[in-house]
Design an enzyme around this catalytic site. Structure first.
Site, PDB file in Angstrom:
ATOM      1  N   LEU A  64       0.820  -1.213   0.000  1.00 17.33           N
ATOM      2  CA  LEU A  64       0.000   0.000   0.000  1.00 17.33           C
ATOM      3  C   LEU A  64       0.854   1.263   0.000  1.00 17.33           C
ATOM      4  O   LEU A  64       2.039   1.227   0.336  1.00 17.33           O
ATOM      5  CB  LEU A  64      -0.924  -0.038   1.227  1.00 17.33           C
ATOM      6  CG  LEU A  64      -1.852  -1.261   1.260  1.00 17.33           C
ATOM      7  CD1 LEU A  64      -2.381  -1.512   2.660  1.00 17.33           C
ATOM      8  CD2 LEU A  64      -2.991  -1.087   0.266  1.00 17.33           C
ATOM      9  N   PRO A  65       0.262   2.407  -0.381  1.00 17.54           N
ATOM     10  CA  PRO A  65       1.060   3.624  -0.565  1.00 17.54           C
ATOM     11  C   PRO A  65       1.659   4.228   0.694  1.00 17.54           C
ATOM     12  O   PRO A  65       2.782   4.729   0.669  1.00 17.54           O
ATOM     13  CB  PRO A  65       0.062   4.608  -1.204  1.00 17.54           C
ATOM     14  CG  PRO A  65      -1.015   3.759  -1.775  1.00 17.54           C
ATOM     15  CD  PRO A  65      -1.113   2.574  -0.872  1.00 17.54           C
ATOM     16  N   THR A  95       6.121   0.499   2.280  1.00 16.24           N
ATOM     17  CA  THR A  95       7.171   1.253   2.958  1.00 16.24           C
ATOM     18  C   THR A  95       6.507   2.308   3.826  1.00 16.24           C
ATOM     19  O   THR A  95       5.904   3.261   3.316  1.00 16.24           O
ATOM     20  CB  THR A  95       8.115   1.924   1.950  1.00 16.24           C
ATOM     21  OG1 THR A  95       8.780   0.910   1.190  1.00 16.24           O
ATOM     22  CG2 THR A  95       9.160   2.769   2.670  1.00 16.24           C
ATOM     23  N   LYS A 170      14.877  -0.352   5.349  1.00 18.26           N
ATOM     24  CA  LYS A 170      14.475   0.313   4.097  1.00 18.26           C
ATOM     25  C   LYS A 170      14.724   1.818   4.161  1.00 18.26           C
ATOM     26  O   LYS A 170      15.294   2.400   3.232  1.00 18.26           O
ATOM     27  CB  LYS A 170      12.997   0.025   3.826  1.00 18.26           C
ATOM     28  CG  LYS A 170      12.405   0.744   2.607  1.00 18.26           C
ATOM     29  CD  LYS A 170      13.017   0.285   1.306  1.00 18.26           C
ATOM     30  CE  LYS A 170      12.490   1.078   0.110  1.00 18.26           C
ATOM     31  NZ  LYS A 170      11.109   0.744  -0.238  1.00 18.26           N
ATOM     32  N   LYS A 245       8.986  10.859  -0.041  1.00 20.57           N
ATOM     33  CA  LYS A 245       8.220  10.176   1.015  1.00 20.57           C
ATOM     34  C   LYS A 245       9.150   9.412   1.951  1.00 20.57           C
ATOM     35  O   LYS A 245       9.039   9.505   3.188  1.00 20.57           O
ATOM     36  CB  LYS A 245       7.220   9.211   0.381  1.00 20.57           C
ATOM     37  CG  LYS A 245       6.567   8.252   1.371  1.00 20.57           C
ATOM     38  CD  LYS A 245       5.982   7.038   0.673  1.00 20.57           C
ATOM     39  CE  LYS A 245       5.691   5.929   1.655  1.00 20.57           C
ATOM     40  NZ  LYS A 245       5.250   4.678   1.004  1.00 20.57           N
TER      41      LYS A 245
END
Length: 295
Positions: A64-65, A95, A170, A245
């Site tokens: 998902l975003p 992420t 990450k 982001k």
């Protein structure tokens, strides 16, 4: 295996395709009707909600975003936890910030569901080719369960530690990637301004102490690496908005930990300025345009 796969964006859709090709039965959820129709033709089935998809599933995967979407899809009235059975393994490949990963996993644990976080690296090309790197935060037992399935979507499946550590790996990696790309961009643009052939400069950097992935494999100067986004108008690859982001996630996590990330903060501002110029849809290596003279 019956797998509920929720989130079929630029990364999720090719990951789901690879699972279908591997013979799994996928129950699919996304807002994009076109991609749902495509994957249905490949053998997947469409579910009306995350709750419906999770019912009778043997594994649940989400991609998902952002954190707000992860919380909604997992914790909402029609979310995964409203439909998943006790004992079914689950993994979120989005992420997001480490705390959200821990919070959602804790909510799942209360229902007897073991959940991992497993963000990926490798971009859309790696997702399509099945060569992604998965950074997995999970118990050893859950990691062993997930590894064979993740290996059908990726080449490197790395156990980072307990839940949340996948996200930590990450954001730290992408923090460094953003900083290194800014550094390579500065060096390449300076060399051009001073009059050296950029191909010669890139060759020297890549055989000297300045060598790094951003210079060697993904050089931001057009024409240096034929396969890099810079050589195709900065299309494809990893979008600058996504990098922005991830830098936001890194700097916020650093704030919470009272850990300085001075170069990361500068990189975040550079990518913010790039976004404000309307270049957020380009590959993140287009940050070099911040240094180049107008063409």
């Amino acid at each position: 295996m019956k797998i509920a796969f929720i989130g079929l964006g630029n990364m999720g859709a090719p990951m789901a395709r690879n699972l279908i090709k591997a013979g799994h039965s996928l129950r699919l959820v996304d807002l994009n009707k076109a991609v749902l129709a495509e994957l249905e033709q490949l053998g997947g089935s469409i579910s009306a909600s995350a709750r419906e998809a999770a019912q009778d599933a043997e594994l649940v995967i989400t991609m998902l975003p952002a954190a707000v979407h992860v919380r909604s899809v997992w914790l909402g009235e029609d979310g995964v936890l409203a439909g998943i059975a006790k004992g079914v393994p689950a993994v979120d490949c989005s992420t997001i910030d480490p705390q959200t990963a821990r919070d959602v996993a804790a909510a799942a644990a209360k229902q007897g569901v073991a959940m991992a976080d497993a963000p990926v690296s490798g971009g859309t090309g790696g997702a399509a080719a099945g060569t992604l790197t998965f950074m997995v935060g999970a118990t050893p037992e859950l990691f062993a369960t997930l590894q064979p399935v993740l290996a059908q979507m990726g080449r490197n499946i790395v156990h980072c530690g307990e839940v949340g550590t996948g996200q930590i790996a990450k954001i730290c990696n992408n923090l460094l990637l953003a900083i290194s790309m800014v550094g390579v961009s500065e060096a390449m643009a300076l060399g051009d301004a001073l009059g050296i052939d950029t191909t010669v400069l890139a060759g020297i950097i890549n055989s000297s102490t300045g060598r790094c992935w951003s210079s060697e494999m993904y050089n931001p100067w057009p024409g240096i690496v034929e396969t890099a986004p810079a050589s195709r108008g900065y299309t494809g690859g990893f979008g600058a908005e996504l990098m922005l982001k991830d830098l936001g996630l890194a700097t916020e996590a650093a704030r919470q930990a009272h850990q300085p990330v001075m170069l990361g903060a500068v990189a975040q501002q550079l990518y913010q300025a790039m976004s404000q110029r309307g270049e957020g849809g380009k590959d993140f290596s287009a940050i070099i345009n911040s240094y180049r003279k107008p063409q």
